[in-house]
Design a protein around this motif. Sequence first.
Motif, PDB file in Angstrom:
ATOM      1  N   VAL A 115       0.837  -1.203   0.000  1.00 20.67           N
ATOM      2  CA  VAL A 115       0.000   0.000   0.000  1.00 20.67           C
ATOM      3  C   VAL A 115       0.872   1.253   0.000  1.00 20.67           C
ATOM      4  N   VAL A 116       1.945   1.236   0.796  1.00 18.78           N
ATOM      5  CA  VAL A 116       2.859   2.386   0.835  1.00 18.78           C
ATOM      6  C   VAL A 116       3.497   2.601  -0.536  1.00 18.78           C
ATOM      7  N   LEU A 117       3.989   1.522  -1.126  1.00 20.82           N
ATOM      8  CA  LEU A 117       4.616   1.636  -2.441  1.00 20.82           C
ATOM      9  C   LEU A 117       3.624   2.113  -3.498  1.00 20.82           C
ATOM     10  N   GLY A 118       2.419   1.545  -3.454  1.00 24.48           N
ATOM     11  CA  GLY A 118       1.443   1.838  -4.501  1.00 24.48           C
ATOM     12  C   GLY A 118       0.773   3.183  -4.368  1.00 24.48           C
ATOM     13  N   PHE A 119       0.497   3.617  -3.113  1.00 24.28           N
ATOM     14  CA  PHE A 119      -0.297   4.829  -2.915  1.00 24.28           C
ATOM     15  C   PHE A 119       0.527   5.989  -2.367  1.00 24.28           C
ATOM     16  N   GLN A 120       1.265   5.764  -1.295  1.00 28.52           N
ATOM     17  CA  GLN A 120       2.072   6.860  -0.763  1.00 28.52           C
ATOM     18  C   GLN A 120       3.140   7.290  -1.765  1.00 28.52           C
ATOM     19  N   ASN A 121       3.779   6.295  -2.400  1.00 27.40           N
ATOM     20  CA  ASN A 121       4.799   6.604  -3.402  1.00 27.40           C
ATOM     21  C   ASN A 121       4.212   6.794  -4.801  1.00 27.40           C
ATOM     22  N   GLY A 122       2.930   6.451  -4.974  1.00 30.01           N
ATOM     23  CA  GLY A 122       2.247   6.732  -6.232  1.00 30.01           C
ATOM     24  C   GLY A 122       2.495   5.756  -7.357  1.00 30.01           C
ATOM     25  N   ASN A 123       3.040   4.562  -7.074  1.00 27.21           N
ATOM     26  CA  ASN A 123       3.361   3.625  -8.150  1.00 27.21           C
ATOM     27  C   ASN A 123       2.126   3.004  -8.807  1.00 27.21           C
ATOM     28  N   LEU A 124       0.982   3.057  -8.146  1.00 21.78           N
ATOM     29  CA  LEU A 124      -0.249   2.517  -8.728  1.00 21.78           C
ATOM     30  C   LEU A 124      -1.166   3.619  -9.257  1.00 21.78           C
ATOM     31  N   ALA A 125      -0.687   4.857  -9.247  1.00 21.75           N
ATOM     32  CA  ALA A 125      -1.537   5.984  -9.641  1.00 21.75           C
ATOM     33  C   ALA A 125      -2.041   5.847 -11.073  1.00 21.75           C
ATOM     34  N   GLY A 126      -1.144   5.493 -11.995  1.00 21.26           N
ATOM     35  CA  GLY A 126      -1.564   5.363 -13.382  1.00 21.26           C
ATOM     36  C   GLY A 126      -2.531   4.226 -13.597  1.00 21.26           C
ATOM     37  N   LEU A 127      -2.303   3.102 -12.931  1.00 22.12           N
ATOM     38  CA  LEU A 127      -3.152   1.932 -13.106  1.00 22.12           C
ATOM     39  C   LEU A 127      -4.539   2.128 -12.514  1.00 22.12           C
ATOM     40  N   LEU A 128      -4.612   2.728 -11.325  1.00 24.93           N
ATOM     41  CA  LEU A 128      -5.884   2.836 -10.616  1.00 24.93           C
ATOM     42  C   LEU A 128      -6.526   4.217 -10.739  1.00 24.93           C
ATOM     43  N   GLY A 129      -5.845   5.159 -11.363  1.00 23.80           N
ATOM     44  CA  GLY A 129      -6.444   6.457 -11.619  1.00 23.80           C
ATOM     45  C   GLY A 129      -6.647   7.322 -10.392  1.00 23.80           C
ATOM     46  N   PHE A 130      -5.579   7.687  -9.708  1.00 22.08           N
ATOM     47  CA  PHE A 130      -5.668   8.593  -8.564  1.00 22.08           C
ATOM     48  C   PHE A 130      -4.416   9.452  -8.524  1.00 22.08           C
ATOM     49  N   SER A 131      -4.464  10.502  -7.727  1.00 26.17           N
ATOM     50  CA  SER A 131      -3.299  11.350  -7.498  1.00 26.17           C
ATOM     51  C   SER A 131      -2.828  11.136  -6.070  1.00 26.17           C
ATOM     52  N   SER A 132      -1.578  10.732  -5.898  1.00 33.21           N
ATOM     53  CA  SER A 132      -1.067  10.454  -4.568  1.00 33.21           C
ATOM     54  C   SER A 132      -0.990  11.731  -3.742  1.00 33.21           C
ATOM     55  N   PHE A 133      -1.425  11.647  -2.475  1.00 33.91           N
ATOM     56  CA  PHE A 133      -1.299  12.795  -1.574  1.00 33.91           C
ATOM     57  C   PHE A 133      -0.110  12.616  -0.634  1.00 33.91           C
ATOM     58  N   GLY A 134       0.741  11.623  -0.941  1.00 34.43           N
ATOM     59  CA  GLY A 134       1.983  11.455  -0.197  1.00 34.43           C
ATOM     60  C   GLY A 134       1.850  10.775   1.138  1.00 34.43           C
ATOM     61  N   GLY A 135       0.769  10.045   1.359  1.00 33.17           N
ATOM     62  CA  GLY A 135       0.583   9.364   2.637  1.00 33.17           C
ATOM     63  C   GLY A 135      -0.377   8.199   2.510  1.00 33.17           C
ATOM     64  N   VAL A 136      -0.637   7.558   3.651  1.00 29.32           N
ATOM     65  CA  VAL A 136      -1.606   6.462   3.746  1.00 29.32           C
ATOM     66  C   VAL A 136      -2.725   6.923   4.668  1.00 29.32           C
ATOM     67  N   VAL A 137      -3.963   6.656   4.296  1.00 29.53           N
ATOM     68  CA  VAL A 137      -5.111   7.066   5.101  1.00 29.53           C
ATOM     69  C   VAL A 137      -4.897   6.634   6.550  1.00 29.53           C
ATOM     70  N   ASN A 138      -5.045   7.564   7.482  1.00 33.56           N
ATOM     71  CA  ASN A 138      -4.585   7.314   8.844  1.00 33.56           C
ATOM     72  C   ASN A 138      -5.303   6.201   9.582  1.00 33.56           C
TER      73      ASN A 138
END
Length: 753
Positions: free
Chosen positions: A585-608
Amino acid sequence: MSRKAPTAKEPLSERMVGWSARHPKKIIVGWILLVAVAVLLGDAAGSGAKTTDAGEAGRAQSMIRAQKVVPTYTENVLIEAPNRDRPFVGSPELESAAKDLGDRLKALPGATTQIVTPLDNERTRAELVSEDGRSGLVSFTIPGPGAEADEHFAKIRTEVEAIQAAHPDVRVAMAGDISLTSAVDKAADEDLARAELLSLPVTLIILIVVFGALIAAAVPLFLAAGAVLAGLGVLGLVGTVIPANSTVSSVVLLIGMAVGVDYSLFYLRREREERAAGKDPAEALRISARTSGHAVVVSGITVILSLAGLFLAQVDTFNGMAIGTIIVVSLAVLGSVTVLPAMLSLLGRRVDSLRVPLLGRSRTTASGSRGWSAIAGGVSRHPVVFGGIALIALTALALPAFGMKLSEPGRLDSLPRGIPAVDAGVRLQQAFPGGADPAQVVVWGDGATTGAADQAVEALRREAAASDLLGDQISATPVGGVLSVKVPLAGGGTDDTSVEALRTLREDVLPQAFSGASNLEYAVGGRTAGLHDFAQVLETRTIRVIGFVLALSFIVLVAAFRAPLVAAVSMVLNLLAIGAAIGIVVLGFQNGNLAGLLGFSSFGGVVNWLPLFMFVILFGLSMDYHVFILSRVRERWARGESAEDAVVHGVGGSAGVVTSAAVVMIAVFAIFATLSGIEYKMLGVGMAVAVLIDATIVRGVLLPAALSLLGDRAWSLRGRPAPKPRPAVRHDNEPAEDTKVLSRVGATEEGTR
């Protein structure tokens, strides 16, 4: 159909199954009525209790709510050139659009108050023209209450659209309290509807493949869907007392579909196995109740107790999630030991009707899997090599979790920018930093609304103007007996810049501004403050929740197997699987590696709230597959098989049902990765990856490796017990030897969760 009369010595689960089998129509009708009544009561319950922020933000929020005044809502309309290629001041098109909008809003009686445009005077020009001079802002307030505010907002939106049509060369974009909240609520409703729409057919297709028959596949789906609908209805009723935010409904759907199908799958699989062995439907139901039925009850109780650990956090967000998931898991358990046996009793052998060609007759029998047996055999012969490789792989995946940054996506980060209100909010934030989510300073005390606070507010304006982190567009509005002061914060609302701005406001600016007003008190609230205070409280209380869940899991495993080494190893493996999932999850969302595949913009963190919730729910659910496999291994070892053979046969013999259940869970969880909200995407990916790791690497490699290395010591520090003699003839009412009930607390062939 002959039925066995209940006896006093039968466990509760078996008595419930027996009664349900004898009165199937009553049970099914009762279940349908329960679901219908729950849905109706939930719809009639009205608005739910409101969640309260933690810490200082919660005090500010409570002071505002205590005034019991009609709320007001701030809206902003951004006016600029489409390409921001010319300044606002001096541009006839831009100034004309702002003037026309102000005139139209003033012509709406009662719909707006406090209308301010950059053309009013020098002060408004300084405050409502962006620093680069290319954007103007028209700000106004919409009076409440909520229903009336919505009507006003609809009229205002019509006027804004008319201004846009009359000035095609000008960008006119509205963002504020109602527009952004409406966008979030609409997206949440659409997400929930999409998840419902996708989860049912996807689950049905998987179950058809699993069972090879349409009727058998429809039974678990009927139960799971009923549990989810009833759960959402009960949640709506309970939610009037216990606050539950919009995310809870989606979590209820996610967990309800997963466990509802899972519980039914284990039960239906066992009933099919017994009928395949020659039992009549009534006898097959009785044996299934004694094994799978009891396992479902113990599993559900374990999951519920794990979820109860969330209450220890003492945060409204977790209280709502805990109560919602506990409700739906309880209903799934109730349906599994009542409705499911009632339907099986009513259908009898017709449950296998409408078979699908090419899919086989009995897809979930307990026959060993040659593939998983081969894998387990190779691991058992070389446990250090294969176990070491798997351990290194999971550790590598878990390492990014140590760099995890807990945060919360702002309303502008959570949803795609393609939503007009979100795009407007982003542009507003860029032109006027802090405008979308300002801090709210609530002031109370003698003279808070009668002029005594004016000097402090003016000092606050001066201090803010001298700071690079605070905006000077400060507004002060009396709310009942308190004063609400809005202070723009730099940054995106949840990033490091905004947190630093909040710290500056709380620790430096406000103490200085209010140094001469000893009769006044204040507290800083707002979205940024609420999220920051939530993170601070969570940091101090997470250890309680984790300790509770770990202690509970250890007790359950020791009670089931009386093998402390196995319990300890199981907990370590579960932690590894969860850690690896969070790392992804950290790699995919916090670091944004899944942004292109899943269509989101990373906000640089993980939902608390996500890591702790994932930890609790996954530790409860992992008891499912884990104890089921351990039960098989322990039983074969107790018969006299070597530790290596017991591992191979136990893993291979459980492969069919574990794989089927895991595929259903992974599919349901993965659906959430397709939704628009970034928190749903994180939850779906995290849960799906965790179940995948648990059902493959942990089940097929790490667990066999650990048990092989421990050998006989895994199960008994005193050595192997003498094997019991096997009966030469199997009685009709006795289950197959490899599926007998373990005589431990809640540990059946199906396993406890």
